[in-house]
Design a protein around this motif. Structure first.
Motif, PDB file in Angstrom:
ATOM      1  N   ARG A  55       0.831  -1.220   0.000  1.00 59.14           N
ATOM      2  CA  ARG A  55       0.000   0.000   0.000  1.00 59.14           C
ATOM      3  C   ARG A  55       0.858   1.258   0.000  1.00 59.14           C
ATOM      4  NH1 ARG A  55      -2.771  -2.565   4.054  1.00 59.14           N
ATOM      5  NH2 ARG A  55      -1.967  -1.112   5.612  1.00 59.14           N
ATOM      6  N   TRP A  56       2.015   1.196   0.651  1.00 60.66           N
ATOM      7  CA  TRP A  56       2.895   2.358   0.763  1.00 60.66           C
ATOM      8  C   TRP A  56       3.731   2.570  -0.495  1.00 60.66           C
ATOM      9  CZ3 TRP A  56       5.223   1.124   6.249  1.00 60.66           C
ATOM     10  CH2 TRP A  56       4.196   1.148   7.206  1.00 60.66           C
ATOM     11  N   GLY A  57       3.572   1.715  -1.488  1.00 58.20           N
ATOM     12  CA  GLY A  57       4.252   1.913  -2.764  1.00 58.20           C
ATOM     13  C   GLY A  57       5.419   0.996  -3.049  1.00 58.20           C
ATOM     14  N   TYR A  58       5.696   0.035  -2.179  1.00 65.34           N
ATOM     15  CA  TYR A  58       6.802  -0.890  -2.407  1.00 65.34           C
ATOM     16  C   TYR A  58       6.469  -1.873  -3.516  1.00 65.34           C
ATOM     17  CZ  TYR A  58       9.452   0.654   1.654  1.00 65.34           C
ATOM     18  OH  TYR A  58      10.182   1.403   2.521  1.00 65.34           O
ATOM     19  N   THR A  59       7.505  -2.351  -4.192  1.00 64.45           N
ATOM     20  CA  THR A  59       7.394  -3.349  -5.242  1.00 64.45           C
ATOM     21  C   THR A  59       8.228  -4.563  -4.836  1.00 64.45           C
ATOM     22  OG1 THR A  59       7.144  -1.656  -6.945  1.00 64.45           O
ATOM     23  CG2 THR A  59       7.880  -3.815  -7.687  1.00 64.45           C
ATOM     24  N   SER A  92      16.532 -18.904   8.589  1.00 62.15           N
ATOM     25  CA  SER A  92      15.529 -17.830   8.579  1.00 62.15           C
ATOM     26  C   SER A  92      14.317 -18.225   7.740  1.00 62.15           C
ATOM     27  CB  SER A  92      16.133 -16.531   8.044  1.00 62.15           C
ATOM     28  OG  SER A  92      16.161 -16.522   6.631  1.00 62.15           O
ATOM     29  N   PRO A  93      13.200 -17.549   7.990  1.00 65.46           N
ATOM     30  CA  PRO A  93      12.049 -17.765   7.112  1.00 65.46           C
ATOM     31  C   PRO A  93      12.321 -17.145   5.742  1.00 65.46           C
ATOM     32  CG  PRO A  93      11.587 -15.993   8.643  1.00 65.46           C
ATOM     33  CD  PRO A  93      12.926 -16.566   9.022  1.00 65.46           C
ATOM     34  N   THR A  94      11.411 -17.354   4.825  1.00 64.54           N
ATOM     35  CA  THR A  94      11.519 -16.751   3.500  1.00 64.54           C
ATOM     36  C   THR A  94      10.945 -15.340   3.559  1.00 64.54           C
ATOM     37  OG1 THR A  94      11.321 -18.910   2.474  1.00 64.54           O
ATOM     38  CG2 THR A  94      10.896 -17.008   1.068  1.00 64.54           C
ATOM     39  N   TYR A  95      11.643 -14.427   2.922  1.00 63.81           N
ATOM     40  CA  TYR A  95      11.253 -13.021   2.887  1.00 63.81           C
ATOM     41  C   TYR A  95      11.013 -12.599   1.439  1.00 63.81           C
ATOM     42  CZ  TYR A  95      13.135 -12.356   7.644  1.00 63.81           C
ATOM     43  OH  TYR A  95      13.381 -12.420   8.986  1.00 63.81           O
ATOM     44  N   ASP A  96      10.180 -11.584   1.273  1.00 63.04           N
ATOM     45  CA  ASP A  96      10.114 -10.882   0.005  1.00 63.04           C
ATOM     46  C   ASP A  96      11.022  -9.679   0.102  1.00 63.04           C
ATOM     47  OD1 ASP A  96       8.516 -12.128  -1.896  1.00 63.04           O
ATOM     48  OD2 ASP A  96       6.656 -11.221  -1.191  1.00 63.04           O
ATOM     49  N   ALA A  97      11.921  -9.528  -0.857  1.00 58.33           N
ATOM     50  CA  ALA A  97      12.739  -8.319  -0.962  1.00 58.33           C
ATOM     51  C   ALA A  97      11.914  -7.306  -1.730  1.00 58.33           C
ATOM     52  CB  ALA A  97      14.041  -8.611  -1.681  1.00 58.33           C
ATOM     53  N   MET A  98      11.806  -6.101  -1.189  1.00 59.31           N
ATOM     54  CA  MET A  98      10.948  -5.071  -1.766  1.00 59.31           C
ATOM     55  C   MET A  98      11.744  -3.769  -1.868  1.00 59.31           C
ATOM     56  SD  MET A  98       7.696  -5.898   0.726  1.00 59.31           S
ATOM     57  CE  MET A  98       6.262  -5.696  -0.333  1.00 59.31           C
ATOM     58  N   TYR A  99      11.275  -2.896  -2.761  1.00 57.57           N
ATOM     59  CA  TYR A  99      11.925  -1.587  -2.847  1.00 57.57           C
ATOM     60  C   TYR A  99      10.875  -0.511  -3.078  1.00 57.57           C
ATOM     61  CZ  TYR A  99      11.364  -1.316  -7.928  1.00 57.57           C
ATOM     62  OH  TYR A  99      10.844  -1.241  -9.198  1.00 57.57           O
ATOM     63  N   LEU A 100      11.244   0.672  -2.624  1.00 56.42           N
ATOM     64  CA  LEU A 100      10.426   1.869  -2.801  1.00 56.42           C
ATOM     65  C   LEU A 100      11.262   2.842  -3.603  1.00 56.42           C
ATOM     66  CD1 LEU A 100       7.806   3.406  -1.948  1.00 56.42           C
ATOM     67  CD2 LEU A 100       9.133   4.311  -0.035  1.00 56.42           C
ATOM     68  N   PRO A 101      10.831   3.163  -4.827  1.00 54.70           N
ATOM     69  CA  PRO A 101      11.617   4.104  -5.621  1.00 54.70           C
ATOM     70  C   PRO A 101      11.607   5.487  -4.983  1.00 54.70           C
ATOM     71  CG  PRO A 101       9.691   3.296  -6.842  1.00 54.70           C
ATOM     72  CD  PRO A 101       9.636   2.705  -5.478  1.00 54.70           C
ATOM     73  N   SER A 102      12.532   6.304  -5.391  1.00 52.18           N
ATOM     74  CA  SER A 102      12.560   7.678  -4.876  1.00 52.18           C
ATOM     75  C   SER A 102      11.301   8.407  -5.328  1.00 52.18           C
ATOM     76  CB  SER A 102      13.811   8.395  -5.376  1.00 52.18           C
ATOM     77  OG  SER A 102      13.841   8.372  -6.789  1.00 52.18           O
ATOM     78  N   ALA A 103      10.932   9.382  -4.519  1.00 52.32           N
ATOM     79  CA  ALA A 103       9.693  10.128  -4.815  1.00 52.32           C
ATOM     80  C   ALA A 103       9.864  11.069  -5.980  1.00 52.32           C
ATOM     81  CB  ALA A 103       9.280  10.909  -3.577  1.00 52.32           C
TER      82      ALA A 103
END
Length: 179
Positions: free
Chosen positions: A153-157, A168-179
């Motif tokens: 919702r905050w804009g991460y992909t 460790s558990p499995t994670y999704d790697a996400m990124y938020l581009p610059s505004a």
């Protein structure tokens, strides 16, 4: 709510408070009893993070008590979880990471009594607004649906799945581009 920034030196004075918040947030299934999520394991990860380039913590306090916080640092371009994504990372994001221009949001947590009130987003936005980096990356446990949905919702992909360690558990790697 009062927000406070701490660098790698000043955060040491509140480390026990941060660990106490962690202990309360992660005192729930499926984390209870998992050595990866033990308080001692978190303490080791937190204290190791203090020495990373660009380390910073932002806390939210009410009545003198920390009720939520975020901490992170500049993403090292050779961080194993990051490099494991290989070509799933956008080229521009790889270039930014190589230049030290990606903020790695390592942890964001809010005490249960303060969740679902916008505090996590406020802490997130406060730390991001104060950073020099051009983009933000994080990893989110795939099964942590509330956090996962919030980041989207905050804009991460989502870039792809990773593991920080074999245990460790499995994670999704996400990124938020610059505004």
């Amino acid at each position: 709510m009062e927000y406070q920034r701490y660098d790698e030196t000043s955060v040491k004075a509140i480390a026990d408070e941060l660990i106490a918040v962690y202990a309360r947030v992660y005192d729930t299934p499926p984390y209870i009893g998992d050595p990866f999520f033990s308080v001692d394991s978190f303490r080791q990860r937190l204290e190791a993070a203090f020495d990373t380039e660009g380390f910073e913590t932002v806390t939210a306090s009410q009545g003198g008590q920390i009720v939520g916080y975020v901490h992170g640092a500049t993403l090292p371009a050779d961080k194993p979880w990051w490099t494991s994504l290989s070509d799933r990372r956008p080229t521009q994001l790889q270039t930014l990471a190589d230049a030290g221009q990606v903020f790695w949001l390592r942890e964001l947590m809010v005490l249960p009594a303060f969740q679902n009130q916008g505090l996590g987003r406020a802490i997130h936005d406060t730390v991001i607004a104060g950073r020099a980096e051009s983009a933000t990356a994080l990893t989110c446990i795939i099964d942590n649906q509330p956090a996962h949905d919030a980041y989207l919702r905050w804009g991460y992909t989502v870039m792809g799945e990773i593991k920080h360690a074999p245990e460790s558990p499995t994670y999704d790697a996400m990124y938020l581009p610059s505004a």
